[in-house]
Design an enzyme around this catalytic site. Sequence first.
Site, PDB file in Angstrom:
ATOM      1  CG  HIS A  72      43.984  41.845  30.588  1.00 33.85           C
ATOM      2  ND1 HIS A  72      44.848  42.731  31.195  1.00 33.85           N
ATOM      3  CD2 HIS A  72      43.992  40.743  31.382  1.00 33.85           C
ATOM      4  CE1 HIS A  72      45.359  42.193  32.294  1.00 33.85           C
ATOM      5  NE2 HIS A  72      44.849  40.974  32.432  1.00 33.85           N
ATOM      6  CG  HIS A  84      48.267  42.621  35.570  1.00 31.84           C
ATOM      7  ND1 HIS A  84      47.572  42.125  36.646  1.00 31.84           N
ATOM      8  CD2 HIS A  84      47.871  41.894  34.491  1.00 31.84           C
ATOM      9  CE1 HIS A  84      46.808  41.129  36.244  1.00 31.84           C
ATOM     10  NE2 HIS A  84      46.959  40.971  34.948  1.00 31.84           N
ATOM     11  NE  ARG A 109      38.586  41.266  40.987  1.00 33.88           N
ATOM     12  CZ  ARG A 109      39.014  41.092  42.219  1.00 33.88           C
ATOM     13  NH1 ARG A 109      38.613  41.906  43.192  1.00 33.88           N
ATOM     14  NH2 ARG A 109      39.826  40.101  42.516  1.00 33.88           N
ATOM     15  CD  GLU A 128      48.245  38.584  32.145  1.00 33.48           C
ATOM     16  OE1 GLU A 128      48.319  37.680  32.984  1.00 33.48           O
ATOM     17  OE2 GLU A 128      47.335  39.435  32.134  1.00 33.48           O
TER      18      GLU A 128
END
Length: 269
Positions: free
Chosen positions: A135, A59, A155, A77
């Site tokens: 990740h 991200h 992605r 996150e």
Amino acid sequence: MILPTRTVEKVWGCDVLPAPFVAPEGKRIGEIWFEPPQDLPQLLVKYLFASEKLSVQCHPCDEQTQAKGLGKQGKEECWLVVHAEPGAQLGIGFHEEISAADMRAAALDGSIEGKMAWHDVQAGDFFYIPANTVHAIGPGCTIIEIQQNSDITYRLYDYGRPRELHLDEGMEVACGAPFDPATHQVLPPRGNTTLVDGPHFRLDRVDGIPDEALLYAYAGKLLVIPLKGEVAIAGGDLVQPGECGMANDLASVAFAPEGQCLVAMPLNA
């Protein structure tokens, strides 16, 4: 207030969920979202249930998102593992430094999975995932995810599934650094624990009744996610495990003496 939930089917989801959740018959549930309230839009809380590998992804950060005109927030996150089957793993960062060119080639031929640092996990493992970190979540994990409220995901690899990849965008932001052990904590069974203290939000596990310092730290609007026992929010809402509530401050939340919960608060507007 108790936040409304959104149940999301995923191909990698589960048809049997850990208590207190129940999957509708014939449905594979991958995510349960708690809709961010208008008074606290910066954070999003989810439960994730994985029976298969999730895509390898990353991200952007705030600055990268803003530079492309995609909105105010990037996406940092964190993950708290609340249940893990034997052999469950999370992939975070790499074993060794990798260049953008080599990462792209590894994403194309599938070898990126083997270059990532995979961590055996169990309930109580906690990881902070900074923006730009590559990740992935492996099968057998149930995770509470607290994140900046952004849906921008690049992605990089999806195990041959017929979904779009975002290699051009991903290579602009993906970090090829080795895994940073400082982003990992193993939580003891009991005790108050600060899990995240900036830059974008604060997150604590509260065990029983919070102390005065914690009350002072959470003097603004916050989210509360019970893990054990219920909590009562001033005004009459009773929040159970499997739910998420919003309160005006920590002093307006009544905690069960033997309970345990997460509390989260944004640190920037």
